[in-house]
Design a protein around this motif. Structure first.
Motif, PDB file in Angstrom:
ATOM      1  N   ASP A 161      21.086  18.849  16.027  1.00  0.00           N
ATOM      2  CA  ASP A 161      20.649  20.193  16.393  1.00  0.00           C
ATOM      3  C   ASP A 161      20.115  20.938  15.170  1.00  0.00           C
ATOM      4  OD1 ASP A 161      20.549  22.534  18.287  1.00  0.00           O
ATOM      5  OD2 ASP A 161      21.978  23.331  16.832  1.00  0.00           O
ATOM      6  N   GLN A 162      20.812  20.804  14.050  1.00  0.00           N
ATOM      7  CA  GLN A 162      20.379  21.475  12.819  1.00  0.00           C
ATOM      8  C   GLN A 162      19.060  20.925  12.290  1.00  0.00           C
ATOM      9  OE1 GLN A 162      23.786  20.831  10.320  1.00  0.00           O
ATOM     10  NE2 GLN A 162      25.083  22.250  11.479  1.00  0.00           N
ATOM     11  N   HIS A 163      18.708  19.700  12.695  1.00  0.00           N
ATOM     12  CA  HIS A 163      17.463  19.094  12.224  1.00  0.00           C
ATOM     13  C   HIS A 163      16.367  19.133  13.292  1.00  0.00           C
ATOM     14  CE1 HIS A 163      20.125  17.601   9.049  1.00  0.00           C
ATOM     15  NE2 HIS A 163      19.037  17.429   8.337  1.00  0.00           N
ATOM     16  N   GLY A 164      16.509  20.013  14.276  1.00  0.00           N
ATOM     17  CA  GLY A 164      15.437  20.257  15.226  1.00  0.00           C
ATOM     18  C   GLY A 164      15.319  19.269  16.360  1.00  0.00           C
ATOM     19  N   PHE A 165      16.369  18.494  16.634  1.00  0.00           N
ATOM     20  CA  PHE A 165      16.329  17.521  17.723  1.00  0.00           C
ATOM     21  C   PHE A 165      16.788  18.164  19.031  1.00  0.00           C
ATOM     22  CE2 PHE A 165      16.099  14.802  14.119  1.00  0.00           C
ATOM     23  CZ  PHE A 165      15.584  13.587  14.538  1.00  0.00           C
ATOM     24  N   VAL A 166      16.299  17.619  20.145  1.00  0.00           N
ATOM     25  CA  VAL A 166      16.699  18.051  21.477  1.00  0.00           C
ATOM     26  C   VAL A 166      17.404  16.882  22.150  1.00  0.00           C
ATOM     27  CG1 VAL A 166      15.921  18.895  23.726  1.00  0.00           C
ATOM     28  CG2 VAL A 166      14.721  19.594  21.645  1.00  0.00           C
ATOM     29  N   GLU A 167      18.599  17.131  22.719  1.00  0.00           N
ATOM     30  CA  GLU A 167      19.284  16.076  23.466  1.00  0.00           C
ATOM     31  C   GLU A 167      18.788  16.091  24.903  1.00  0.00           C
ATOM     32  OE1 GLU A 167      23.617  13.987  24.156  1.00  0.00           O
ATOM     33  OE2 GLU A 167      23.574  16.043  23.395  1.00  0.00           O
ATOM     34  N   LEU A 208       8.450   7.539  26.024  1.00  0.00           N
ATOM     35  CA  LEU A 208       7.737   8.450  26.919  1.00  0.00           C
ATOM     36  C   LEU A 208       7.959   9.907  26.528  1.00  0.00           C
ATOM     37  CD1 LEU A 208       8.452   6.684  30.317  1.00  0.00           C
ATOM     38  CD2 LEU A 208       6.227   6.879  29.205  1.00  0.00           C
ATOM     39  N   LEU A 209       9.157  10.218  26.026  1.00  0.00           N
ATOM     40  CA  LEU A 209       9.422  11.584  25.581  1.00  0.00           C
ATOM     41  C   LEU A 209       8.568  11.955  24.373  1.00  0.00           C
ATOM     42  CD1 LEU A 209      13.292  11.705  26.073  1.00  0.00           C
ATOM     43  CD2 LEU A 209      11.584  13.071  27.304  1.00  0.00           C
ATOM     44  N   MET A 210       8.253  10.973  23.530  1.00  0.00           N
ATOM     45  CA  MET A 210       7.341  11.244  22.414  1.00  0.00           C
ATOM     46  C   MET A 210       5.940  11.523  22.943  1.00  0.00           C
ATOM     47  SD  MET A 210       9.375  11.093  19.857  1.00  0.00           S
ATOM     48  CE  MET A 210      10.641  11.656  21.007  1.00  0.00           C
ATOM     49  N   ILE A 211       5.510  10.742  23.942  1.00  0.00           N
ATOM     50  CA  ILE A 211       4.203  10.974  24.560  1.00  0.00           C
ATOM     51  C   ILE A 211       4.181  12.346  25.227  1.00  0.00           C
ATOM     52  CG2 ILE A 211       2.597  10.126  26.327  1.00  0.00           C
ATOM     53  CD1 ILE A 211       3.713   7.300  25.774  1.00  0.00           C
ATOM     54  N   ALA A 212       5.346  12.766  25.752  1.00  0.00           N
ATOM     55  CA  ALA A 212       5.451  14.062  26.433  1.00  0.00           C
ATOM     56  C   ALA A 212       5.480  15.245  25.463  1.00  0.00           C
ATOM     57  CB  ALA A 212       6.699  14.088  27.303  1.00  0.00           C
ATOM     58  N   GLY A 213       5.568  14.982  24.171  1.00  0.00           N
ATOM     59  CA  GLY A 213       5.513  16.065  23.198  1.00  0.00           C
ATOM     60  C   GLY A 213       6.851  16.534  22.656  1.00  0.00           C
ATOM     61  N   PHE A 214       7.961  15.886  23.078  1.00  0.00           N
ATOM     62  CA  PHE A 214       9.272  16.213  22.488  1.00  0.00           C
ATOM     63  C   PHE A 214       9.413  15.379  21.218  1.00  0.00           C
ATOM     64  CE2 PHE A 214       9.716  17.220  26.957  1.00  0.00           C
ATOM     65  CZ  PHE A 214      10.325  18.456  26.923  1.00  0.00           C
ATOM     66  N   ARG A 216      11.260  15.326  18.593  1.00  0.00           N
ATOM     67  CA  ARG A 216      12.551  14.915  18.014  1.00  0.00           C
ATOM     68  C   ARG A 216      13.594  14.874  19.129  1.00  0.00           C
ATOM     69  NH1 ARG A 216      13.790  16.507  11.825  1.00  0.00           N
ATOM     70  NH2 ARG A 216      11.921  15.527  10.972  1.00  0.00           N
ATOM     71  N   TYR A 217      13.938  13.678  19.538  1.00  0.00           N
ATOM     72  CA  TYR A 217      14.869  13.457  20.643  1.00  0.00           C
ATOM     73  C   TYR A 217      16.094  12.707  20.138  1.00  0.00           C
ATOM     74  CZ  TYR A 217      16.737   9.773  23.756  1.00  0.00           C
ATOM     75  OH  TYR A 217      17.547   8.858  24.393  1.00  0.00           O
ATOM     76  N   PHE A 218      17.257  13.041  20.714  1.00  0.00           N
ATOM     77  CA  PHE A 218      18.442  12.197  20.525  1.00  0.00           C
ATOM     78  C   PHE A 218      19.272  12.268  21.793  1.00  0.00           C
ATOM     79  CE2 PHE A 218      20.887  15.990  20.004  1.00  0.00           C
ATOM     80  CZ  PHE A 218      22.225  15.632  20.160  1.00  0.00           C
ATOM     81  N   GLN A 219      20.198  11.327  21.907  1.00  0.00           N
ATOM     82  CA  GLN A 219      21.091  11.292  23.054  1.00  0.00           C
ATOM     83  C   GLN A 219      22.280  10.404  22.709  1.00  0.00           C
ATOM     84  OE1 GLN A 219      20.898  10.137  27.845  1.00  0.00           O
ATOM     85  NE2 GLN A 219      19.248   9.506  26.498  1.00  0.00           N
ATOM     86  N   ILE A 220      23.475  10.853  23.063  1.00  0.00           N
ATOM     87  CA  ILE A 220      24.646   9.981  23.020  1.00  0.00           C
ATOM     88  C   ILE A 220      24.764   9.410  24.426  1.00  0.00           C
ATOM     89  CG2 ILE A 220      27.123   9.823  22.597  1.00  0.00           C
ATOM     90  CD1 ILE A 220      26.895  12.136  20.656  1.00  0.00           C
ATOM     91  N   VAL A 221      24.439   8.129  24.575  1.00  0.00           N
ATOM     92  CA  VAL A 221      24.112   7.600  25.891  1.00  0.00           C
ATOM     93  C   VAL A 221      24.880   6.318  26.193  1.00  0.00           C
ATOM     94  CG1 VAL A 221      22.116   6.372  24.936  1.00  0.00           C
ATOM     95  CG2 VAL A 221      22.171   6.885  27.376  1.00  0.00           C
ATOM     96  N   LYS A 222      25.223   6.127  27.456  1.00  0.00           N
ATOM     97  CA  LYS A 222      25.819   4.879  27.932  1.00  0.00           C
ATOM     98  C   LYS A 222      24.716   3.852  28.190  1.00  0.00           C
ATOM     99  CE  LYS A 222      30.403   5.097  28.738  1.00  0.00           C
ATOM    100  NZ  LYS A 222      31.346   4.048  28.312  1.00  0.00           N
ATOM    101  N   GLN A 239      25.674   4.409  22.624  1.00  0.00           N
ATOM    102  CA  GLN A 239      24.866   4.422  21.409  1.00  0.00           C
ATOM    103  C   GLN A 239      24.306   5.815  21.169  1.00  0.00           C
ATOM    104  OE1 GLN A 239      21.976   1.312  22.339  1.00  0.00           O
ATOM    105  NE2 GLN A 239      20.375   2.823  22.701  1.00  0.00           N
ATOM    106  N   VAL A 240      24.024   6.084  19.903  1.00  0.00           N
ATOM    107  CA  VAL A 240      23.334   7.310  19.512  1.00  0.00           C
ATOM    108  C   VAL A 240      21.862   6.951  19.423  1.00  0.00           C
ATOM    109  CG1 VAL A 240      23.106   9.139  17.810  1.00  0.00           C
ATOM    110  CG2 VAL A 240      25.346   8.101  18.228  1.00  0.00           C
ATOM    111  N   ASP A 241      21.087   7.460  20.354  1.00  0.00           N
ATOM    112  CA  ASP A 241      19.682   7.093  20.498  1.00  0.00           C
ATOM    113  C   ASP A 241      18.818   8.168  19.849  1.00  0.00           C
ATOM    114  OD1 ASP A 241      18.325   4.884  21.716  1.00  0.00           O
ATOM    115  OD2 ASP A 241      17.374   6.324  23.063  1.00  0.00           O
ATOM    116  N   VAL A 242      17.866   7.757  19.021  1.00  0.00           N
ATOM    117  CA  VAL A 242      17.077   8.700  18.239  1.00  0.00           C
ATOM    118  C   VAL A 242      15.614   8.275  18.278  1.00  0.00           C
ATOM    119  CG1 VAL A 242      16.741   9.755  15.959  1.00  0.00           C
ATOM    120  CG2 VAL A 242      19.042   9.054  16.689  1.00  0.00           C
ATOM    121  N   GLU A 243      14.712   9.225  18.446  1.00  0.00           N
ATOM    122  CA  GLU A 243      13.272   8.939  18.378  1.00  0.00           C
ATOM    123  C   GLU A 243      12.560  10.131  17.752  1.00  0.00           C
ATOM    124  OE1 GLU A 243      10.516   5.737  19.156  1.00  0.00           O
ATOM    125  OE2 GLU A 243      12.694   5.915  19.290  1.00  0.00           O
ATOM    126  N   ILE A 244      11.539   9.837  16.926  1.00  0.00           N
ATOM    127  CA  ILE A 244      10.848  10.871  16.164  1.00  0.00           C
ATOM    128  C   ILE A 244       9.352  10.594  16.200  1.00  0.00           C
ATOM    129  CG2 ILE A 244      10.715  12.070  13.938  1.00  0.00           C
ATOM    130  CD1 ILE A 244      13.359  10.574  13.195  1.00  0.00           C
TER     131      ILE A 244
END
Length: 587
Positions: A161-167, A208-214, A216-222, A239-244
């Motif tokens: 969150d502090q580094h501008g990511f959206v879950e 796809l979220l990168m193509i959508a314009g988000f 900085r994405y992350f997710q703690i995901v099953k 896993q902690v999923d991250v895309e930039i």
């Protein structure tokens, strides 16, 4: 049993201190231990915050009621906080300076005798622990582990969150796109004969979220994989999923190193930045593994040049077949007995070695099991490998990867035996420049070493057509103490390159369209360069907690046979359910 009534918890069982002396308090929890001293009964009351000692005295009826308590009963107690006498202070618990003089006792829930001790961390068969997991989770070790898991998840969310990511949550019911492990399939009732799949990872969705314009994405995901299990694998894992977007490998490294620094502070360890980087080829050659444990030293040295003119047949034949001669130094082994050395040679043979050459210095003389090797060659090898008068050089020869893999297994076995893994030591490493493909002998084709959306290095892009096996990937793994805790890459954002990758993988246009059509369409609508990583949350927690299995940091794990012993899953289902899903099972 009694009702709680108007009693409200004033303090947890880990909260009371000397400063609370004289207060009237209400504690709610489980009976941890009971000590009956006749006119005195000591009751340890436990909740997830700690343990408080409660004392029943003076009131005969109250003492009699306390005597009837058993471990794991749920109780409410009220009374006055009093200081313990100096000789009864318990420094092992945070509430050890005080006790509660019992005024009222209510039994809220009875308890059967547990199948194993809750109060003591005595060894219990894992099957029993998993069958009664709700009881196992009451034990201090498991409560510590899951509390740390919560804190690390909070640190992770705050950091991103502090580094501008959206879950952003991605679908659990999705399309089957098998590439690697098997999918878990979910039949559709409303679409007979068709299936959803549980995601092995959110790979396509995060791209796809990168193509959508988000950006900085992350997710703690099953995630879910139907594969054979090991200590660090589960059919469902986190896993902690991250895309930039617009990411370089350096940017990914910097962000994840900062995250590791924040996470490891939760156990009081300060991580030193930046992490070391090592190519895949160097990791395999010098440590015999693509996830080397650097805590124990003992790198594998290539000694081939020193034996270029050797007359020793095993070395000469290996080099003639484009093989190598490699070795490592075993610290302190110069003083080993002959039996210890022979046992080491036998261990190497058990790992597949044709033989193992050893050499050491004793009073200036060479001691070895290979007299046919020239003394000058052995002295040069000892010097090149960095052996002093206390160490012993062991040498193997053969095909390069197989030789280093053998020595790598031997290296780790020796490190454990010699206790070279320092406790509370964490050695981080980025392994980079992986091959883009590996050859699958059973299928007689190239397969992706990571996944088919990994970008080749720009320098190797032109070699995709004629030499795909030599193409390097813009991929990277994060390793700590010999465990891979994360893997990622810079992704393909050019549709033409993606088509070429599918061609190498022998995925036809029709198959690619069937499996990945929605993603291939999206690539055509302005895809930014992007990259990311997935971190194994369970593996990281196991390392932080000092556990050898991720089952010890998951609340309700499966066994190594992918079975939930507590719930009895998987299990047969009603035939009516099968009919609704248009399914039949084979006998």
């Amino acid at each position: 049993m009694e009702n709680l009534g108007q009693l409200y918890r004033t303090h947890t069982c880990g909260a009371l201190r000397s400063s609370d002396t004289g207060r009237d308090v209400v504690l709610l929890g489980w009976v941890h231990r009971l000590r009956d001293l006749g006119s005195l009964v000591f009751i340890d009351i436990r909740d997830r915050y700690g343990i408080t000692q409660v004392v029943a005295r003076d009131d005969e009826a109250l003492v009699a009621r306390a005597k009837r308590l058993r471990p794991e009963m749920v109780v409410a107690v009220s009374g006055e906080v009093a200081p313990r006498s100096p000789e009864t202070v318990n420094p092992k618990i945070e509430t050890g300076d005080v006790e509660v003089s019992l005024r009222e006792l209510r039994l809220l829930s009875d308890a059967k005798r547990p199948p194993f001790q809750i109060a003591d961390e005595t060894p219990v068969a894992e099957e029993t622990r998993l069958r009664y997991r709700y009881l196992d989770l009451r034990r201090a070790r498991m409560q510590r582990n899951l509390a740390l898991r919560h804190r690390v998840a909070m640190v992770t969310r705050c950091y991103f969150d502090q580094h501008g990511f959206v879950e952003i949550e991605t679908p659990i019911l999705t399309k089957s796109t098998p590439e690697g492990a098997r999918d878990y399939l979910v039949p559709s009732r409303v679409h007979p004969g068709e299936f959803f799949a549980l995601p092995q990872s959110p790979q396509l969705f995060k791209q796809l979220l990168m193509i959508a314009g988000f950006d900085r994405y992350f997710q703690i995901v099953k995630c879910f994989r139907d594969e054979d299990l090991r200590a660090d694998r589960q059919p469902e894992f986190t896993q902690v999923d991250v895309e930039i977007s617009f990411a370089s490998a350096d940017l990914v490294f910097s962000l994840i190193e900062g995250l590791m620094q924040a996470i490891f502070r939760e156990i009081g360890h300060e991580v030193t930045l930046p992490f070391r980087r090592m190519s895949y080829d160097e990791a395999i050659a010098r440590y015999g593994s693509d996830k080397p444990d650097l805590r124990c030293g003992m790198p594998i040295e290539d000694l081939s040049a020193l034996f270029a003119d050797t007359t020793f047949a095993p070395f000469r034949e290996a080099l003639a077949a484009r093989g190598v001669v490699r070795g490592l130094v075993v610290p302190g082994a110069a003083s080993w007995s002959r039996k210890q050395v022979d046992d080491l040679v036998a261990e190497a043979q058990g790992l597949g070695a044709q033989g193992l050459i050893w050499a050491r210095l004793s009073d200036g003389e060479i001691k070895t099991n290979a007299r046919a090797v020239g003394e000058s060659e052995l002295r040069a090898a000892l010097a090149a490998a960095g052996a002093d008068t206390t160490g012993m050089l062991v040498v193997a020869a053969g095909e390069p990867v197989a030789t280093s893999t053998l020595l790598g297994h031997l290296r780790l076995s020796l490190a454990r035996r010699l206790e070279l893994f320092a406790p509370d030591s964490y050695e981080f490493l980025w392994v980079v420049d992986f091959p883009l493909f590996e050859w699958d002998e059973s299928e007689q084709r190239h397969v992706s070493m990571h996944h088919p959306f990994t970008s080749p290095t720009e320098a190797d892009l032109a070699r995709l057509a004629e030499a795909p096996g030599e193409v390097r990937a813009r991929a990277y793994d994060l390793v700590v103490n010999g465990s891979e805790i994360g893997g990622g890459s810079i992704r393909i954002h050019d549709p033409a390159v993606q088509r070429e990758i599918f061609r190498v993988l022998q995925i036809s246009d029709e198959e690619a369209r069937l499996r990945f059509g929605f993603f291939l369409d999206a690539l055509e609508y302005g895809t930014p360069p992007h990259g990311g990583i997935a971190l194994g949350f369970d593996r990281i927690l196991a390392i932080l907690c000092g556990e050898s299995s991720i089952r010890e940091v998951i609340a309700f794990p499966k066994t190594a046979a992918a079975v939930d012993l507590m719930a009895g899953a998987p299990s047969p289902v009603d035939r009516r359910q099968l009919r609704e899903l248009h399914l039949k099972t084979e006998e």
